[in-house]
Design an enzyme around this catalytic site. Sequence first.
Site, PDB file in Angstrom:
ATOM      1  N   TRP A 121       9.942   2.730  10.674  1.00  0.00           N
ATOM      2  CA  TRP A 121      10.137   1.292  10.938  1.00  0.00           C
ATOM      3  C   TRP A 121      11.542   0.846  10.557  1.00  0.00           C
ATOM      4  O   TRP A 121      11.973  -0.246  10.910  1.00  0.00           O
ATOM      5  CB  TRP A 121       9.103   0.474  10.147  1.00  0.00           C
ATOM      6  CG  TRP A 121       9.363   0.432   8.657  1.00  0.00           C
ATOM      7  CD1 TRP A 121       9.645   1.495   7.848  1.00  0.00           C
ATOM      8  CD2 TRP A 121       9.391  -0.720   7.799  1.00  0.00           C
ATOM      9  NE1 TRP A 121       9.818   1.088   6.549  1.00  0.00           N
ATOM     10  CE2 TRP A 121       9.659  -0.264   6.490  1.00  0.00           C
ATOM     11  CE3 TRP A 121       9.186  -2.080   8.018  1.00  0.00           C
ATOM     12  CZ2 TRP A 121       9.745  -1.135   5.397  1.00  0.00           C
ATOM     13  CZ3 TRP A 121       9.269  -2.945   6.928  1.00  0.00           C
ATOM     14  CH2 TRP A 121       9.544  -2.464   5.633  1.00  0.00           C
ATOM     15  N   ASP A 122      12.245   1.709   9.843  1.00  0.00           N
ATOM     16  CA  ASP A 122      13.627   1.412   9.456  1.00  0.00           C
ATOM     17  C   ASP A 122      14.425   0.942  10.676  1.00  0.00           C
ATOM     18  O   ASP A 122      15.261   0.033  10.582  1.00  0.00           O
ATOM     19  CB  ASP A 122      14.326   2.671   8.915  1.00  0.00           C
ATOM     20  CG  ASP A 122      13.596   3.322   7.748  1.00  0.00           C
ATOM     21  OD1 ASP A 122      12.364   3.257   7.713  1.00  0.00           O
ATOM     22  OD2 ASP A 122      14.271   3.929   6.900  1.00  0.00           O
TER      23      ASP A 122
ATOM     24  N   GLU B 290       5.160   1.000  -0.792  1.00  0.00           N
ATOM     25  CA  GLU B 290       4.385   2.246  -0.827  1.00  0.00           C
ATOM     26  C   GLU B 290       3.811   2.556  -2.207  1.00  0.00           C
ATOM     27  O   GLU B 290       3.226   3.623  -2.407  1.00  0.00           O
ATOM     28  CB  GLU B 290       5.257   3.403  -0.328  1.00  0.00           C
ATOM     29  CG  GLU B 290       5.620   3.220   1.124  1.00  0.00           C
ATOM     30  CD  GLU B 290       6.401   4.384   1.716  1.00  0.00           C
ATOM     31  OE1 GLU B 290       6.782   5.295   0.966  1.00  0.00           O
ATOM     32  OE2 GLU B 290       6.622   4.371   2.939  1.00  0.00           O
TER      33      GLU B 290
ATOM     34  N   LYS C  44       7.604  -0.698  -5.048  1.00  0.00           N
ATOM     35  CA  LYS C  44       8.739   0.173  -4.737  1.00  0.00           C
ATOM     36  C   LYS C  44       9.846  -0.630  -4.028  1.00  0.00           C
ATOM     37  O   LYS C  44      11.024  -0.361  -4.162  1.00  0.00           O
ATOM     38  CB  LYS C  44       8.230   1.280  -3.822  1.00  0.00           C
ATOM     39  CG  LYS C  44       9.231   2.332  -3.417  1.00  0.00           C
ATOM     40  CD  LYS C  44       8.554   3.351  -2.507  1.00  0.00           C
ATOM     41  CE  LYS C  44       9.499   4.464  -2.105  1.00  0.00           C
ATOM     42  NZ  LYS C  44       8.916   5.329  -1.070  1.00  0.00           N
ATOM     43  N   GLN C  45       9.408  -1.635  -3.251  1.00  0.00           N
ATOM     44  CA  GLN C  45      10.341  -2.353  -2.368  1.00  0.00           C
ATOM     45  C   GLN C  45       9.719  -3.690  -1.968  1.00  0.00           C
ATOM     46  O   GLN C  45       8.527  -3.900  -2.184  1.00  0.00           O
ATOM     47  CB  GLN C  45      10.602  -1.510  -1.130  1.00  0.00           C
ATOM     48  CG  GLN C  45       9.348  -1.226  -0.303  1.00  0.00           C
ATOM     49  CD  GLN C  45       9.485   0.023   0.555  1.00  0.00           C
ATOM     50  OE1 GLN C  45       9.028   1.086   0.171  1.00  0.00           O
ATOM     51  NE2 GLN C  45      10.107  -0.124   1.710  1.00  0.00           N
TER      52      GLN C  45
END
Length: 766
Positions: A355-356, A482, A592-593
């Site tokens: 998806w980046d 994640e 994580k993000q």
Amino acid sequence: MKIKAIYEKNDLKLDNYNLLLNETLFHNANGYIGIRSAFEEGYPDDFTTIRGQYINGFYDFTQAKQAENIFGLTQEKQTMLNVADTQAINIYFDDEKFNMFEGTVLKSKRWVDMEKGITGRFVSWRSPKGKELEITVIRMASFHQLSLFTIEYQINPINFSSDVMIESNHNGNVANYFDPNDPRNADESFQYLTPLSCYIQYGASYINSTTSKSGLEVCSCVKNFLSGESERQFIINESNAKCQMCTFAQPGKTIKLVKYAVFSDSLRVEDCKIHAAAEMKKALSVSLQELYKYQEDYLTEYWENCYVEIQGDNELNMALRYNLFQLIQSVSKDEYGNIAPKGLSGEGYEGHYFWDSEMYIQPFFTITNPQVTKSLIAYRYETLGMAKENAKILGHKKGALYPWRTIMGKECSGYFPAGSAQYHINGDIAYSIIAYYLATKDGDFIQDKGAEIIFETARLWMDVGNFYNGQFHINDVTGPDEYTCIVNNNYYTNALAQYHLQWAVKLYFQMRKLPEFRKMQRRIRLGLEEIDGFKKAAQRMYLPYDEKLKINPQDDSFLQKNRWDIDTIPKKNFPLLLHYHPLHLYRHQVCKQPDTILAHFILEDSQSQETMRNSFEYYEKITTHDSSLSRCIFSIVASRLGMEDKAFKYFGDSTKLDLMDMHKNTKDGIHTANMGGNYMAIIYGFGGVRLKESGIYFAPILPKKWKGYRFRICVENSRIIVGITKDSCTFLLEHGEAKKINVYNKEYLLDGKLTIRREKASWREA
Ligand code: BGC
């Protein structure tokens, strides 16, 4: 001010770690081929090298090991292949050989020239027997001719005369890199390519190889030209062609070797041997100097389109330039490939696309080079059939589910909780198509390809979600973070699915009378009843909200878990994924993000300013930024909330991530999503740019340390230059029709130049 376009490193360290890092930092790529920057002459035998050359989209299948044979798990994945090595060059002077690890290195430097599109290496060296020489190497992966990689290798003898033998290798006996200790790399060694033939024709060597399972072929062709050549011979076997050339060295006389290598693959052409021969002929039909000129011309246009400049911070300018250079080096120029998290600079994540592409990289291309975005969407369109197959494997009756990671379109994710369960990829792809539409108003392309993807992926929400107590819920999915997997009602996923469904309905009514649209509608059997279903699900989408904290919880159970105080975690235990069992991570409030924070950026109108601010403060404390996709988004949302200093800090840390090797894994490749995210942090962050149905929005803030910044964007064929200073914001319509723009929530008609007073960051607090 002219931005420095050369990034260089002097006095290079020759330890193994730094060599690997430099292989990445100085790699050459053009979106089709990528060549890591290993020394032409190699390293000592006990050193590791990731001496890779890659072709975007070119893959083989390999087994995906699963401990238990549970239905539907990925049994086979794809991997990007290391193809023939064309970078080896060895120099022999009488009985000595040039080797940086023997004798004395008097000077050594490397650089990448981002205006010329070349990398350079300079070495001044004294041999163990006292011969001094200088070597300059210029490498280029041509943007003008994507199949072409050149090495211009110059030797200047300083204090000696001798016979010289130059051996230029073309090696088809190659394997991929692996690291069993890092889940972000392949874990075992495998020889994927088998050379079928190796031969010499008209002075060029050809190696034609086939993959083990995917049935693909690749052909490389190499031709060498040496100044003052007196003799030449080829030594070939079934996988290797060595071209040995003799000449004479004397002080004051430069010896020059030019090595041309072209690649051709059967994904893109029918007969790669014939095609490689034609490509070599084409490359040689002009001089090397002309090829350099084409390279520079290509980049002049590129830099003009994505112009961005910070006044008062040269270091950041350079880092930003490096980021943007890597994006054009990495992105595919055709629909056979996409853009991998490491571009074409290394084998991390095995060259898979994520998806980046849609959420971090396309937003850059969409407003600077929209035709690149179009090609990336076309790639998704080409793999729509496989996304439909994938949906079936996961038990869905209708619709398409794009794979979490893939090269040719089939799912490659081995660990499904943090992989296939990230259904948000469907929404991400739809979101990026809508963003392309808003920026270009290219209705034809939407009719032709975009709409079909939007509908097929929207269908999936109807199958994965269900109505419960009158609201639409989406259960058992994973959001972008994640460290929290398989949850009910992930806020990001639900909010995005809502936006996706709303747009599917909108497009249906906007386009249903158009002939091409009607054909597609019939083909995929899309009826009004289904559209009504989309509408209802969007209207009743459940978006978790916590009354007490006044934030959007990441999912239904997130706030019930214990919070993990990040400050108590020893530094050596980051990234957490390499030190803690996934279940341990999932049972804590630790991210994580950005997840909810990312939703607040892309769907800012879904929430109040107060909720976004509360969320930011809440999630910031529990986010580790273990993903390189993280800090840039925190920077954007900090800008959005008027937290100027925070935005600046996050931006600075994020922008130098690869140049400073901040994640200690740049040796495996650059971080392209981070690079796109850093661009966004200026334009969408500090500049406050948003493209909405209601128009183009700006709300610039200025970090205290900067005098100003300027950037150019392209919207619906109009080019606008934006300049921000301490006191003013200037908008200049360079060409295109007059545009309505919205600055600090006020509408203006931009027809020429518009200057208005710059507001303080506190404006955002309103
Ligand atoms: C991130 C994902 C990302 C992947 C590839 C992971 O570390 O968590 O969001 O897609 O890297 O860049």
